[in-house]
Design a protein around this motif. Structure first.
Motif, PDB file in Angstrom:
ATOM      1  N   MET A 253       0.830  -1.196   0.000  1.00 41.64           N
ATOM      2  CA  MET A 253       0.000   0.000   0.000  1.00 41.64           C
ATOM      3  C   MET A 253       0.870   1.253   0.000  1.00 41.64           C
ATOM      4  N   GLN A 254       2.012   1.186   0.643  1.00 42.50           N
ATOM      5  CA  GLN A 254       2.933   2.315   0.600  1.00 42.50           C
ATOM      6  C   GLN A 254       3.427   2.557  -0.827  1.00 42.50           C
ATOM      7  N   VAL A 255       3.673   1.462  -1.572  1.00 43.08           N
ATOM      8  CA  VAL A 255       4.095   1.614  -2.965  1.00 43.08           C
ATOM      9  C   VAL A 255       2.961   2.200  -3.798  1.00 43.08           C
ATOM     10  N   TRP A 256       1.749   1.629  -3.697  1.00 42.73           N
ATOM     11  CA  TRP A 256       0.614   2.126  -4.470  1.00 42.73           C
ATOM     12  C   TRP A 256       0.376   3.614  -4.235  1.00 42.73           C
ATOM     13  N   THR A 257       0.542   4.079  -2.987  1.00 40.88           N
ATOM     14  CA  THR A 257       0.258   5.481  -2.661  1.00 40.88           C
ATOM     15  C   THR A 257       1.467   6.380  -2.855  1.00 40.88           C
ATOM     16  N   ASN A 258       2.570   5.813  -3.364  1.00 42.93           N
ATOM     17  CA  ASN A 258       3.805   6.586  -3.590  1.00 42.93           C
ATOM     18  C   ASN A 258       4.305   7.247  -2.308  1.00 42.93           C
ATOM     19  N   GLY A 259       4.066   6.560  -1.193  1.00 40.76           N
ATOM     20  CA  GLY A 259       4.556   7.054   0.091  1.00 40.76           C
ATOM     21  C   GLY A 259       3.624   8.006   0.805  1.00 40.76           C
ATOM     22  N   LEU A 260       2.457   8.318   0.203  1.00 40.31           N
ATOM     23  CA  LEU A 260       1.493   9.166   0.914  1.00 40.31           C
ATOM     24  C   LEU A 260       1.047   8.478   2.200  1.00 40.31           C
ATOM     25  N   TRP A 261       0.897   7.158   2.131  1.00 42.27           N
ATOM     26  CA  TRP A 261       0.592   6.358   3.306  1.00 42.27           C
ATOM     27  C   TRP A 261       1.817   5.512   3.630  1.00 42.27           C
ATOM     28  N   LYS A 262       2.174   5.460   4.895  1.00 38.05           N
ATOM     29  CA  LYS A 262       3.379   4.749   5.314  1.00 38.05           C
ATOM     30  C   LYS A 262       3.047   3.366   5.876  1.00 38.05           C
ATOM     31  N   ARG A 290       1.635  -6.987 -10.058  1.00 37.55           N
ATOM     32  CA  ARG A 290       2.742  -6.046 -10.267  1.00 37.55           C
ATOM     33  C   ARG A 290       2.275  -4.707  -9.706  1.00 37.55           C
ATOM     34  N   VAL A 291       2.921  -4.282  -8.629  1.00 37.72           N
ATOM     35  CA  VAL A 291       2.475  -3.121  -7.865  1.00 37.72           C
ATOM     36  C   VAL A 291       3.368  -1.924  -8.161  1.00 37.72           C
ATOM     37  N   LYS A 292       2.757  -0.806  -8.521  1.00 40.77           N
ATOM     38  CA  LYS A 292       3.509   0.423  -8.778  1.00 40.77           C
ATOM     39  C   LYS A 292       2.652   1.618  -8.364  1.00 40.77           C
ATOM     40  N   PRO A 293       3.267   2.776  -8.156  1.00 40.98           N
ATOM     41  CA  PRO A 293       2.502   3.929  -7.675  1.00 40.98           C
ATOM     42  C   PRO A 293       1.350   4.308  -8.604  1.00 40.98           C
ATOM     43  N   LEU A 294       0.212   4.627  -7.978  1.00 40.60           N
ATOM     44  CA  LEU A 294      -0.946   5.109  -8.721  1.00 40.60           C
ATOM     45  C   LEU A 294      -0.698   6.540  -9.187  1.00 40.60           C
ATOM     46  N   GLU A 295      -1.154   6.854 -10.395  1.00 41.53           N
ATOM     47  CA  GLU A 295      -0.841   8.146 -10.996  1.00 41.53           C
ATOM     48  C   GLU A 295      -1.326   9.313 -10.140  1.00 41.53           C
ATOM     49  N   ARG A 296      -2.520   9.225  -9.597  1.00 37.47           N
ATOM     50  CA  ARG A 296      -3.022  10.342  -8.783  1.00 37.47           C
ATOM     51  C   ARG A 296      -2.227  10.501  -7.496  1.00 37.47           C
ATOM     52  N   CYS A 297      -1.685   9.402  -7.003  1.00 34.50           N
ATOM     53  CA  CYS A 297      -0.856   9.477  -5.794  1.00 34.50           C
ATOM     54  C   CYS A 297       0.505  10.101  -6.111  1.00 34.50           C
ATOM     55  N   VAL A 298       1.029   9.798  -7.291  1.00 32.90           N
ATOM     56  CA  VAL A 298       2.284  10.430  -7.716  1.00 32.90           C
ATOM     57  C   VAL A 298       2.088  11.937  -7.810  1.00 32.90           C
ATOM     58  N   LYS A 299       0.991  12.348  -8.428  1.00 32.56           N
ATOM     59  CA  LYS A 299       0.706  13.773  -8.570  1.00 32.56           C
ATOM     60  C   LYS A 299       0.509  14.432  -7.213  1.00 32.56           C
ATOM     61  N   ALA A 300      -0.230  13.745  -6.310  1.00 32.66           N
ATOM     62  CA  ALA A 300      -0.525  14.323  -4.994  1.00 32.66           C
ATOM     63  C   ALA A 300       0.710  14.422  -4.108  1.00 32.66           C
ATOM     64  N   SER A 301       1.726  13.615  -4.401  1.00 31.99           N
ATOM     65  CA  SER A 301       2.941  13.622  -3.583  1.00 31.99           C
ATOM     66  C   SER A 301       4.077  14.420  -4.216  1.00 31.99           C
ATOM     67  N   GLY A 302       3.750  15.260  -5.198  1.00 35.20           N
ATOM     68  CA  GLY A 302       4.761  16.165  -5.755  1.00 35.20           C
ATOM     69  C   GLY A 302       5.211  15.847  -7.159  1.00 35.20           C
TER      70      GLY A 302
END
Length: 336
Positions: A253-262, A290-302
Motif C-alpha cells: 500500500m505504501q508503494v501504491w500510494t507513492n509514500g502518501l501512506w506509510k 505487479r504493484v507500482k505507484p498510482l498516478e493520482r498518488c504520484v501527482k498528490a505527492s509532488g
C-alpha cells in the motif's frame, strides 16, 4: 477509560447498499487522515459477528495451552529440503526471526494455497505447499472456525480496498486497487505470546512492517503489548477496543500510494503475566500482482515517482525467507 491512541474509523458507509455518497466521502476522508498520519487505526462496524471472533480466539488459546507437544510437532514448519514449504505450519518459541533476532512467541502460519510444485527430491518450493492443521480431539472445529473467519475477512478486505480507493481520490474508479487483489494471496498467523522473562532484553515480536495491503488484527484483551511507532519515534500502545479491529497498512500500500501512506513500524513487547493470543490476517495482492505507484498518488505527492514496480510474489518470498534464516537483513516477521 483512557481514549485510544489511534483513530477509530467506521466502515458502515461501505457496507450498506443505501449509503449516500456524502457518507462515503466523510468516511474516506477520515480513513485518508488515519493512513497518512499513523498507518494504523481501529476499524469499527466491520460486520464480522462477535461470536465468530470469540470462537477463533478460543480455539487459538486451546491449541497453545492444551495441545500436547507431539501434536504441535506433527504440524511443525519444515524446510523444503525436509519435505516442507519453508513457511507453513507450527513454529516453537524462538524459531521465528525478526532482523536476525529470535522472537519470543509460538505460532502457526497459514497461506492461501498456491499450485504445488514438488522438487524432484520430493520436497516443496518456498511457499508452495499445503496448510497444516491441528487435529487434536479436544480442539475439534479449529479448521472450520478459522476458514469461516478468513472467508469473511476476505470479503471485508475487498470493502476496505474500495474505501481506500475513495480515500485516495478514486471514487470514480473504486476498483483501482481491488483489480490487483481479486485472488488475494492472504496470509494468516495464529500467535501465542507467553510473558517475556523478567529482565529479558528481547521482544515478543521485533520491530517490523507488514508485507502487503492491509492487516486485520483480532486479539484478546491484553493491554500494553502491541506498540506502534509514531512519526516522532515514540511508541504508542494499540490496546484492544471492544467491537473494533486494529488495522494497519503494509508495504504494497505504501508503494501504491507513492509514500502518501506509510507502512508503519510496530512491535510486540508483552511483559504482562497472562498468555496473550492474537490472530492477524494479512490481506495481500494477487500472487502475480505487479504493484507500482498510482498516478493520482504520484501527482498528490509532488510528481516524483518514489517507487518502482514490485512483483508481489518476489517481495513476499524474500520476506518469508528472512523469517527463519539468519542473514535476512531487514526481513521481519509479520506479527501483531
Amino acid at each position: 477509560m483512557a481514549a485510544p491512541s489511534l483513530p477509530i474509523i467506521s466502515l458502515a458507509p461501505f457496507l450498506r447498499p443505501d449509503a449516500t455518497r456524502e457518507s462515503k466521502l466523510h468516511a474516506a476522508t477520515l480513513l485518508h487522515e488515519a493512513c497518512s498520519t499513523h498507518g494504523f487505526f481501529y476499524l469499527s462496524h466491520h460486520g464480522i459477528p462477535s461470536s465468530i471472533c470469540t470462537s477463533v480466539l478460543d480455539h487459538a488459546r486451546r491449541f497453545f495451552l492444551s495441545s500436547p507437544e507431539a501434536s504441535k510437532s506433527s504440524i511443525a514448519r519444515r524446510d523444503p529440503e525436509a519435505g516442507g514449504d519453508g513457511a507453513r505450519g507450527y513454529q516453537k518459541l524462538g524459531e521465528n526471526l525478526t532482523k536476525n533476532s529470535s522472537d519470543y512467541h509460538e505460532a502457526i502460519d497459514f497461506y492461501r494455497p498456491v499450485p504445488l510444485e514438488p522438487f524432484s527430491s520430493g520436497g516443496w518450493k518456498l511457499l508452495r505447499g499445503p496448510n497444516l492443521w491441528p487435529e487434536d480431539a479436544d480442539n475439534s472445529g479449529f479448521k472450520q472456525a478459522f476458514e469461516e473467519y478468513w472467508t469473511k475477512l476476505l470479503e471485508l478486505g475487498d470493502k476496505v480496498m474500495i474505501a481506500m480507493a475513495w480515500a485516495l481520490g478514486y471514487e470514480d474508479d473504486e476498483e483501482v486497487i481491488l483489480r490487483h487483489t481479486k485472488e488475494a494471496f492472504w496470509v494468516a498467523r495464529v500467535i501465542g505470546y507467553p510473558p517475556l522473562p523478567r529482565g529479558a532484553e528481547g521482544k515478543s515480536c521485533g520491530e517490523h512492517t507488514d508485507y502487503g495491503c492491509t492487516t486485520f488484527l483480532l486479539a484478546d484483551q491484553t493491554k500494553g503489548a502491541l506498540q506502534v511507532q509514531a512519526s516522532d519515534g515514540k511508541w504508542l500502545d494499540a490496546d484492544p477496543v471492544d467491537g473494533a479491529m486494529v488495522v494497519n497498512i503494509g508495504d504494497m500500500m505504501q508503494v501504491w500510494t507513492n509514500g502518501l501512506w506509510k507502512s508503519t513500524v510496530h512491535r510486540v513487547v508483552h511483559k504482562g503475566e497472562n498468555y496473550r493470543v492474537s490472530v492477524p490476517f494479512f490481506y495481500e495482492p494477487d500472487w502475480e500482482a505487479r504493484v507500482k505507484p498510482l498516478e493520482r498518488c504520484v501527482k498528490a505527492s509532488g510528481g516524483e515517482r518514489k517507487f518502482g514496480e514490485t512483483v508481489y510474489k518476489e517481495h513476499i518470498m524474500g520476506k518469508v525467507a528472512g523469517n527463519f534464516y539468519s542473514g535476512g537483513g531487514d526481513m521481519g516477521a509479520a506479527g501483531n
